[in-house]
Design a protein around this motif. Structure first.
Motif, mmCIF file in Angstrom:
data_model
loop_
_atom_site.group_PDB
_atom_site.id
_atom_site.type_symbol
_atom_site.label_atom_id
_atom_site.label_comp_id
_atom_site.label_asym_id
_atom_site.label_seq_id
_atom_site.Cartn_x
_atom_site.Cartn_y
_atom_site.Cartn_z
ATOM 1 N N PRO A 42 0.835 -1.208 0.000
ATOM 2 C CA PRO A 42 0.000 0.000 0.000
ATOM 3 C C PRO A 42 0.869 1.257 0.000
ATOM 4 O O PRO A 42 2.001 1.250 0.498
ATOM 5 N N HIS A 43 0.311 2.332 -0.537
ATOM 6 C CA HIS A 43 1.045 3.586 -0.689
ATOM 7 C C HIS A 43 0.508 4.668 0.234
ATOM 8 O O HIS A 43 -0.691 4.726 0.532
ATOM 9 N N GLY A 44 1.403 5.554 0.655
ATOM 10 C CA GLY A 44 1.027 6.811 1.284
ATOM 11 C C GLY A 44 0.076 6.712 2.454
ATOM 12 O O GLY A 44 0.307 5.985 3.426
ATOM 13 N N ALA A 45 -1.033 7.466 2.361
ATOM 14 C CA ALA A 45 -1.996 7.523 3.463
ATOM 15 C C ALA A 45 -2.625 6.168 3.738
ATOM 16 O O ALA A 45 -2.908 5.834 4.893
ATOM 17 N N LEU A 46 -2.810 5.366 2.699
ATOM 18 C CA LEU A 46 -3.374 4.030 2.902
ATOM 19 C C LEU A 46 -2.408 3.159 3.690
ATOM 20 O O LEU A 46 -2.804 2.432 4.606
ATOM 21 N N TYR A 47 -1.138 3.229 3.359
ATOM 22 C CA TYR A 47 -0.097 2.490 4.078
ATOM 23 C C TYR A 47 -0.112 2.843 5.562
ATOM 24 O O TYR A 47 -0.094 1.961 6.436
ATOM 25 N N VAL A 64 3.867 -12.203 4.713
ATOM 26 C CA VAL A 64 4.169 -10.780 4.835
ATOM 27 C C VAL A 64 5.676 -10.540 4.802
ATOM 28 O O VAL A 64 6.473 -11.434 5.092
ATOM 29 N N VAL A 65 6.037 -9.325 4.440
ATOM 30 C CA VAL A 65 7.414 -8.842 4.511
ATOM 31 C C VAL A 65 7.390 -7.503 5.236
ATOM 32 O O VAL A 65 6.618 -6.609 4.878
ATOM 33 N N ALA A 66 8.213 -7.377 6.248
ATOM 34 C CA ALA A 66 8.312 -6.130 7.005
ATOM 35 C C ALA A 66 9.416 -5.267 6.409
ATOM 36 O O ALA A 66 10.478 -5.774 6.040
ATOM 37 N N GLU A 67 9.153 -3.965 6.310
ATOM 38 C CA GLU A 67 10.159 -3.082 5.740
ATOM 39 C C GLU A 67 10.523 -1.940 6.685
ATOM 40 O O GLU A 67 9.733 -1.526 7.542
ATOM 41 N N ALA A 68 11.737 -1.461 6.488
ATOM 42 C CA ALA A 68 12.224 -0.263 7.174
ATOM 43 C C ALA A 68 12.535 0.776 6.107
ATOM 44 O O ALA A 68 12.726 0.451 4.938
ATOM 45 N N PRO A 119 0.797 -3.593 13.586
ATOM 46 C CA PRO A 119 -0.182 -4.678 13.785
ATOM 47 C C PRO A 119 -0.705 -5.290 12.493
ATOM 48 O O PRO A 119 -1.125 -6.447 12.488
ATOM 49 N N ILE A 120 -0.714 -4.545 11.389
ATOM 50 C CA ILE A 120 -1.244 -5.065 10.138
ATOM 51 C C ILE A 120 -0.527 -6.336 9.713
ATOM 52 O O ILE A 120 -1.135 -7.222 9.088
ATOM 53 N N LEU A 121 0.748 -6.475 10.042
ATOM 54 C CA LEU A 121 1.498 -7.651 9.610
ATOM 55 C C LEU A 121 0.971 -8.917 10.276
ATOM 56 O O LEU A 121 0.776 -9.938 9.613
ATOM 57 N N GLU A 122 0.732 -8.851 11.572
ATOM 58 C CA GLU A 122 0.181 -10.007 12.276
ATOM 59 C C GLU A 122 -1.256 -10.270 11.838
ATOM 60 O O GLU A 122 -1.689 -11.428 11.727
ATOM 61 N N GLN A 123 -2.013 -9.213 11.578
ATOM 62 C CA GLN A 123 -3.381 -9.373 11.091
ATOM 63 C C GLN A 123 -3.386 -10.102 9.747
ATOM 64 O O GLN A 123 -4.226 -10.985 9.507
ATOM 65 N N ALA A 124 -2.457 -9.738 8.880
ATOM 66 C CA ALA A 124 -2.379 -10.389 7.575
ATOM 67 C C ALA A 124 -1.964 -11.850 7.717
ATOM 68 O O ALA A 124 -2.508 -12.729 7.036
ATOM 69 N N ARG A 125 -1.010 -12.114 8.585
ATOM 70 C CA ARG A 125 -0.602 -13.507 8.828
ATOM 71 C C ARG A 125 -1.778 -14.334 9.324
ATOM 72 O O ARG A 125 -1.989 -15.464 8.875
ATOM 73 N N LEU A 137 2.090 -9.420 1.324
ATOM 74 C CA LEU A 137 1.810 -8.045 1.752
ATOM 75 C C LEU A 137 3.061 -7.453 2.383
ATOM 76 O O LEU A 137 3.614 -8.014 3.330
ATOM 77 N N MET A 138 3.510 -6.320 1.861
ATOM 78 C CA MET A 138 4.633 -5.592 2.456
ATOM 79 C C MET A 138 4.083 -4.472 3.326
ATOM 80 O O MET A 138 3.210 -3.712 2.897
ATOM 81 N N GLY A 139 4.582 -4.374 4.550
ATOM 82 C CA GLY A 139 4.097 -3.348 5.463
ATOM 83 C C GLY A 139 5.168 -2.897 6.439
ATOM 84 O O GLY A 139 6.284 -3.430 6.469
ATOM 85 N N LEU A 140 4.809 -1.920 7.233
ATOM 86 C CA LEU A 140 5.736 -1.306 8.170
ATOM 87 C C LEU A 140 6.159 -2.276 9.260
ATOM 88 O O LEU A 140 5.319 -2.882 9.927
#
Length: 254
Positions: free
Chosen positions: A111-116, A161-165, A149-155, A142-145
């Motif tokens: 997801p991009h910007g405000a949606l992310y 999921v892939v977490a990014e910095a 919490p979205i990462l665990e929700q997606a799992r 799904l790539m997320g911050l």
């Protein structure tokens, strides 16, 4: 960590208006978050970026957004779950079509910007995005911050999921991104950024804006393609990582 992904937001030019340097970034990054037309990008420009990514062996992700081209997708929108899920499906489908035409495929969604930022901590909109992804292809990642919490929700919903910095952003002591409205939120020193990302890859830690050390568990590093000096930043990150024996490669090969 012996390897890490390096991603950037690309395909954001629109007609005569150029955004970023896709060709230069594709020679550096291992994954490309490609605009799907809702916040930026026109069909021909997106197609060219997809084709260039395929030629470079760079993984392709759908950079889905709120329908906010004028605001570059950076304005929050209170969509219903049904509307948001449909928007996600529509955008992924558009990019999938262009990827198929280029002989490649979409492997993840970012997801991009405000949606992310919204779905990072909003389970209602987060679930709508998850549902939209699963409706198209449950194998999409799904790539997320990192830490959100979205990462665990997606799992929990069955997605990988892939977490990014973020290479060019400062962090708060709580592990959140410093607001762009605050001084020091965006980093520009390429040497400093390179060393920060090396520390992230080696130790899983970063120095927060107040000097404290925070833990960030990330498998991908993002350099914003539209940031001033983006190419130089990406080059510094890749060079610093590889000089220390860390391979830069996509988390999932295209």
């Amino acid at each position: 960590m012996s390897a890490i992904d390096l991603n950037s937001d690309l395909g954001e030019s629109y007609g005569a208006w150029k955004m970023g340097d896709d060709a230069a970034m594709l020679a550096i990054v291992s994954s490309a978050n490609i605009a799907c037309g809702f916040h930026a990008g026109d069909p021909l420009g997106i197609r060219k970026t997809v084709e260039a990514a395929a030629n470079c062996g760079v993984a392709i992700g759908a950079h889905v957004s709120y329908p906010d081209r004028v605001g570059f997708g950076r304005r929050d929108m209170d969509l219903t779950p049904a509307e948001l899920a449909a928007d996600v499906i529509y955008q992924i489908g558009a990019l999938q079509g262009l990827a198929t035409a280029a002989g490649t495929r979409v492997t993840y969604v970012k997801p991009h910007g405000a949606l992310y930022n919204r779905i990072a901590n909003d389970p209602k909109q987060g679930q709508a995005v998850i549902d939209g992804i699963k409706a198209v292809d449950a194998n999409l990642i799904l790539m997320g911050l990192a830490g959100a919490p979205i990462l665990e929700q997606a799992r929990a919903s069955g997605l990988n999921v892939v977490a990014e910095a973020f290479a060019d952003r400062a962090y708060t002591p709580a592990g959140h991104l410093v607001s762009r409205r605050e001084a020091g939120a965006v980093l520009h020193d390429t040497n400093l950024i390179g060393q920060r990302m090396l520390r992230l890859a080696r130790e899983g830690t970063l120095e927060a804006i107040d000097g404290s050390v925070i833990r960030i568990d990330a498998q991908s590093i993002c350099v914003h393609g539209d940031s001033p000096g983006a190419v130089a930043i990406a080059q510094a990150v890749r060079k610093t990582l590889e000089a220390d024996g860390i391979d830069v490669r996509a988390f999932l090969r295209p």
